[in-house]
Design a protein around this motif. Sequence first.
Motif, PDB file in Angstrom:
ATOM      1  N   GLY A 188       0.815  -1.208   0.000  1.00  0.00           N
ATOM      2  CA  GLY A 188       0.000   0.000   0.000  1.00  0.00           C
ATOM      3  C   GLY A 188       0.842   1.248   0.000  1.00  0.00           C
ATOM      4  N   LEU A 189       1.951   1.156   0.716  1.00  0.00           N
ATOM      5  CA  LEU A 189       2.818   2.324   0.832  1.00  0.00           C
ATOM      6  C   LEU A 189       3.527   2.619  -0.477  1.00  0.00           C
ATOM      7  CD1 LEU A 189       3.928   4.214   3.109  1.00  0.00           C
ATOM      8  CD2 LEU A 189       5.813   2.643   3.306  1.00  0.00           C
ATOM      9  N   ASN A 192       1.742   1.802  -5.669  1.00  0.00           N
ATOM     10  CA  ASN A 192       1.232   2.780  -6.620  1.00  0.00           C
ATOM     11  C   ASN A 192       1.806   4.166  -6.385  1.00  0.00           C
ATOM     12  OD1 ASN A 192      -0.389   1.074  -8.137  1.00  0.00           O
ATOM     13  ND2 ASN A 192      -1.934   1.067  -6.526  1.00  0.00           N
ATOM     14  N   SER A 193       2.830   4.230  -5.571  1.00  0.00           N
ATOM     15  CA  SER A 193       3.424   5.537  -5.306  1.00  0.00           C
ATOM     16  C   SER A 193       4.001   6.113  -6.596  1.00  0.00           C
ATOM     17  CB  SER A 193       4.520   5.387  -4.257  1.00  0.00           C
ATOM     18  OG  SER A 193       5.272   6.562  -4.201  1.00  0.00           O
ATOM     19  N   GLU A 194       3.597   7.328  -6.890  1.00  0.00           N
ATOM     20  CA  GLU A 194       3.985   7.925  -8.169  1.00  0.00           C
ATOM     21  C   GLU A 194       5.497   8.063  -8.279  1.00  0.00           C
ATOM     22  OE1 GLU A 194       1.469   8.720  -6.437  1.00  0.00           O
ATOM     23  OE2 GLU A 194      -0.199   8.541  -7.801  1.00  0.00           O
ATOM     24  N   ARG A 201       9.511   2.320 -13.423  1.00  0.00           N
ATOM     25  CA  ARG A 201       8.869   1.745 -14.609  1.00  0.00           C
ATOM     26  C   ARG A 201       9.690   2.005 -15.861  1.00  0.00           C
ATOM     27  NH1 ARG A 201       2.458   1.521 -14.647  1.00  0.00           N
ATOM     28  NH2 ARG A 201       2.577   3.724 -14.253  1.00  0.00           N
ATOM     29  N   LEU A 259       8.240  -5.998  -7.948  1.00  0.00           N
ATOM     30  CA  LEU A 259       6.986  -6.757  -7.784  1.00  0.00           C
ATOM     31  C   LEU A 259       7.259  -8.235  -7.531  1.00  0.00           C
ATOM     32  CD1 LEU A 259       4.888  -5.185 -10.669  1.00  0.00           C
ATOM     33  CD2 LEU A 259       4.566  -4.814  -8.244  1.00  0.00           C
TER      34      LEU A 259
ATOM     35  N   ARG B  16       1.085  -5.583 -12.958  1.00  0.00           N
ATOM     36  CA  ARG B  16       1.778  -4.285 -12.999  1.00  0.00           C
ATOM     37  C   ARG B  16       0.862  -3.092 -12.766  1.00  0.00           C
ATOM     38  NH1 ARG B  16       7.022  -3.815 -15.313  1.00  0.00           N
ATOM     39  NH2 ARG B  16       6.545  -1.808 -16.233  1.00  0.00           N
ATOM     40  N   ASN B  17      -0.447  -3.312 -12.751  1.00  0.00           N
ATOM     41  CA  ASN B  17      -1.411  -2.237 -12.478  1.00  0.00           C
ATOM     42  C   ASN B  17      -1.222  -1.028 -13.385  1.00  0.00           C
ATOM     43  OD1 ASN B  17      -2.557  -3.662 -10.359  1.00  0.00           O
ATOM     44  ND2 ASN B  17      -1.022  -2.889  -8.923  1.00  0.00           N
ATOM     45  N   ASP B  18      -0.821  -1.289 -14.626  1.00  0.00           N
ATOM     46  CA  ASP B  18      -0.578  -0.166 -15.526  1.00  0.00           C
ATOM     47  C   ASP B  18      -1.857   0.627 -15.788  1.00  0.00           C
ATOM     48  OD1 ASP B  18       2.112  -0.358 -15.890  1.00  0.00           O
ATOM     49  OD2 ASP B  18       1.960  -1.844 -17.489  1.00  0.00           O
ATOM     50  N   ASP B  20      -4.767   1.140 -13.844  1.00  0.00           N
ATOM     51  CA  ASP B  20      -5.386   2.056 -12.880  1.00  0.00           C
ATOM     52  C   ASP B  20      -4.373   2.979 -12.196  1.00  0.00           C
ATOM     53  OD1 ASP B  20      -5.745  -0.972 -11.662  1.00  0.00           O
ATOM     54  OD2 ASP B  20      -4.650   0.384 -10.343  1.00  0.00           O
ATOM     55  N   PHE B  21      -3.589   3.585 -13.002  1.00  0.00           N
ATOM     56  CA  PHE B  21      -2.646   4.562 -12.491  1.00  0.00           C
ATOM     57  C   PHE B  21      -3.299   5.943 -12.515  1.00  0.00           C
ATOM     58  CE2 PHE B  21       0.577   7.748 -13.728  1.00  0.00           C
ATOM     59  CZ  PHE B  21       1.332   7.743 -12.575  1.00  0.00           C
ATOM     60  N   ARG B  22      -3.569   6.494 -11.342  1.00  0.00           N
ATOM     61  CA  ARG B  22      -4.159   7.834 -11.282  1.00  0.00           C
ATOM     62  C   ARG B  22      -3.280   8.712 -10.404  1.00  0.00           C
ATOM     63  NH1 ARG B  22     -10.022   6.243  -9.675  1.00  0.00           N
ATOM     64  NH2 ARG B  22      -9.086   4.199  -9.836  1.00  0.00           N
ATOM     65  N   ALA B  23      -2.947   9.863 -10.939  1.00  0.00           N
ATOM     66  CA  ALA B  23      -1.981  10.721 -10.256  1.00  0.00           C
ATOM     67  C   ALA B  23      -2.465  11.080  -8.860  1.00  0.00           C
ATOM     68  CB  ALA B  23      -1.754  11.991 -11.070  1.00  0.00           C
ATOM     69  N   GLY B  24      -1.578  10.961  -7.876  1.00  0.00           N
ATOM     70  CA  GLY B  24      -1.909  11.394  -6.525  1.00  0.00           C
ATOM     71  C   GLY B  24      -2.513  10.314  -5.657  1.00  0.00           C
ATOM     72  N   GLN B  25      -3.162   9.337  -6.282  1.00  0.00           N
ATOM     73  CA  GLN B  25      -3.889   8.338  -5.495  1.00  0.00           C
ATOM     74  C   GLN B  25      -2.941   7.448  -4.682  1.00  0.00           C
ATOM     75  OE1 GLN B  25      -5.955   5.170  -7.479  1.00  0.00           O
ATOM     76  NE2 GLN B  25      -7.888   5.827  -6.600  1.00  0.00           N
ATOM     77  N   GLY B  26      -1.920   6.945  -5.371  1.00  0.00           N
ATOM     78  CA  GLY B  26      -0.993   6.034  -4.707  1.00  0.00           C
ATOM     79  C   GLY B  26      -0.305   6.687  -3.535  1.00  0.00           C
ATOM     80  N   MET B  27       0.084   7.923  -3.723  1.00  0.00           N
ATOM     81  CA  MET B  27       0.813   8.603  -2.659  1.00  0.00           C
ATOM     82  C   MET B  27      -0.094   8.915  -1.479  1.00  0.00           C
ATOM     83  SD  MET B  27       3.749  10.814  -4.343  1.00  0.00           S
ATOM     84  CE  MET B  27       3.955  12.264  -3.392  1.00  0.00           C
ATOM     85  N   LYS B  29      -2.602   7.142  -0.520  1.00  0.00           N
ATOM     86  CA  LYS B  29      -2.771   5.884   0.208  1.00  0.00           C
ATOM     87  C   LYS B  29      -1.553   5.605   1.098  1.00  0.00           C
ATOM     88  CE  LYS B  29      -3.905   1.051  -0.551  1.00  0.00           C
ATOM     89  NZ  LYS B  29      -3.724  -0.056  -1.465  1.00  0.00           N
ATOM     90  N   GLY B  30      -0.383   5.803   0.510  1.00  0.00           N
ATOM     91  CA  GLY B  30       0.853   5.582   1.252  1.00  0.00           C
ATOM     92  C   GLY B  30       0.947   6.489   2.458  1.00  0.00           C
TER      93      GLY B  30
END
Lengths: 370, 330
Positions: A188-189, A192-194, A201, A259, B16-18, B20-27, B29-30
């Motif tokens: 989670g951390l 998907n961290s940008e 990637r 991953l 790889r979740n390519d 559902d990449f949405r800017a800001g969301q992952g961070m 959550k983290g």
Amino acid sequence: MLKTEELQINIGPQHPSTHGVFRMLVTVDGETLVDLKPVFGYLHRNHEQLGEVNTYLQNMPFTDRLDYFNSMVNNHAYARAVETLAGVEVPERAQYIRVIMDELSRILNHATAMGFMLGDMGAWQTALLWGMREREKILDMFEYVSGARMMCNYCRFGGVVRDIDDWFITELKKLMQGLPHYFDDFEGLLLNSEILLARARNIGVLPKELALAYSVTGPVLRGSGVAYDIRKAEPYAVYDRFKFKVPVGTVGDVYDRFLVRIAEMRESYKILEQALEQLPDATGGFINPKVKQQSLKAPAGEAYARVESPKGELGFYLVSDGSGSAYRYKVRAPSFINLSSLADMCKGYSIADVVVILGSIDIVMGEVDR
Amino acid sequence: MTLSHLATEDVFVVERNDADFRAGQGMTKGLGIVFRKFRKALFGKPNSDRADTEGQFNVQYPEERLVLPEAYRNMPILLYDDATGHELCTSCFQCERICPPQVIHITQAKDPATGKPVPAAANFVLEYDTCMSCGYCAEVCPFDAIKMDHDFELSTGNHPELDVNYDRLLRPISYYEAIAPTMWSDVKEQAMKKLQNNIKRRPGAIGRDHGQKVKGGAAVAVAATPVAGAAPAAAAKPRGPVAAIGKNMPEEKVAKLISIRAANAAKRGGGDAAAAPVAEAAPIVETVVDTPAASAAPSGPVAAIGQNMSEDKRAKLEAIRAAKRAQRGE
């Protein structure tokens, strides 16, 4: 007329991102990397020559110092090589204990390896400590059974030095209660961290063919999409009794390796669960009592034993002339062979990516230089 | 090109979740996870269970300490019997042989009357600086004389001090029993039985003539001398120049070294040529007398002035101390 010139830069040997005393001589054109020449040997300490002077037992603690994150796995691989050479039987319980230790090592290695890689990306210390925290709990367990946190010296020929007791099993079960939460948090951390995505990637792509040509093994090879795992391909110890899967990547970039490591930790967890369930009782013993540990003499011949270390294929090659110590002793170190693909992985990427790519290979210089 | 001889059900491809990449969301959550952990660490209870992944994990060393497991191994120590003062070591050389870095050096004791070897060690030197703490010596010892200590605070500014000799390696059995009760009770019976057999073959004070045995057995060993403590035991055995130069050196080599030193001193034009060996012999006894605190604590490998210090360093230290004493007006 304007013209540009290539520039040579030394990274390392004393550099926090080089994972030990490793030096990279890079040639850059602007920010883009043109060439990379790895220079190592700063940590050379005559390990293989020492293995030919030491008796078989005396060499065991020296193998701890190869990949000092996974001394349990090193011990296992070396013990297996000597056992193959001398034809020693290993009790079932010892096999299970070794598997438990190996899988715990894999979890702690991957947790810290990813922490170090994220440190290279700029998340200095924070991400690393997430890995270190879980590692610390596992190291406590290692300390309890073997007497030392990192230099475990735990395996003996035909078994292990000390049996695991009820305390260990209870604590291991407690530890395993927390592990899925830890994996979830870690994913989670970071997943998907940008920042991570931008840095990982399509960076450091290692194509399948090149990976095979370099004989790269472990998570780096699997990240490139080759489903090769010695635990499946040539099951040793009791690995054929467990149900687990081999995760593979598709692109072969830094992100895929990341991953694959997370997925491997979850698979290790599954193996641990099954191993604890199947663990035979103490009646079979944890060490083969017939083996003369101190004065072990192997018949003349040669043996190669390999295990799937967290970093790849770790093999020990031994030649015996019938005496009490090996005539020839050779280590097939995964870090060293994976590292040889570094130059091809880095070419064409920016210089800031070099440290990230190096971090994604997960090397330990103790094993590279020997 | 496939190497995949693994069955397909054994392999899976990582996601790889390519898509559902949405800017800001992952961070976001983290950061949520980080905030949750931070709150638990601030207001939560200290972490007490291995199953916990939240709370406070730190231990305030050195005030707080984690309990070390019995099997913990740091540096080897030698045991002696509390009651009789007899050392368990019989100088069988098993540990010296197995030691992977070869840092154990044993000198066997000899009966002064007959010259025959006695099951006891005259001296036992361990190079702590090169020891790799593998624990083989404790594992192979048939008499359970050598064990692994739990004391890990051994840092010193004086490197030669890390060549630890017999006096400073010795600990009473009660000390080991306190740090590793079950491991000792497993071997206690056979160890004590073997010791009784060996005591019968030890004439005089051999096997119990080393320093630091302050409690219990020491009284037996040093009863003949008026001063209590470690000093008489050390004084009883004139190890002076040997210890000062190098603990395992044979007599001829020591004599040679002394003569070389004397010659050098003479060359420098100093009249102290004759005094040199005397100066070497003196400090050892002096040190032990000087530091009753160090000899009183059997667990303290840190003597005030190291036994292996070089002469000039010792002299320098003494001078500094004298100056300090003068300053304080003593």
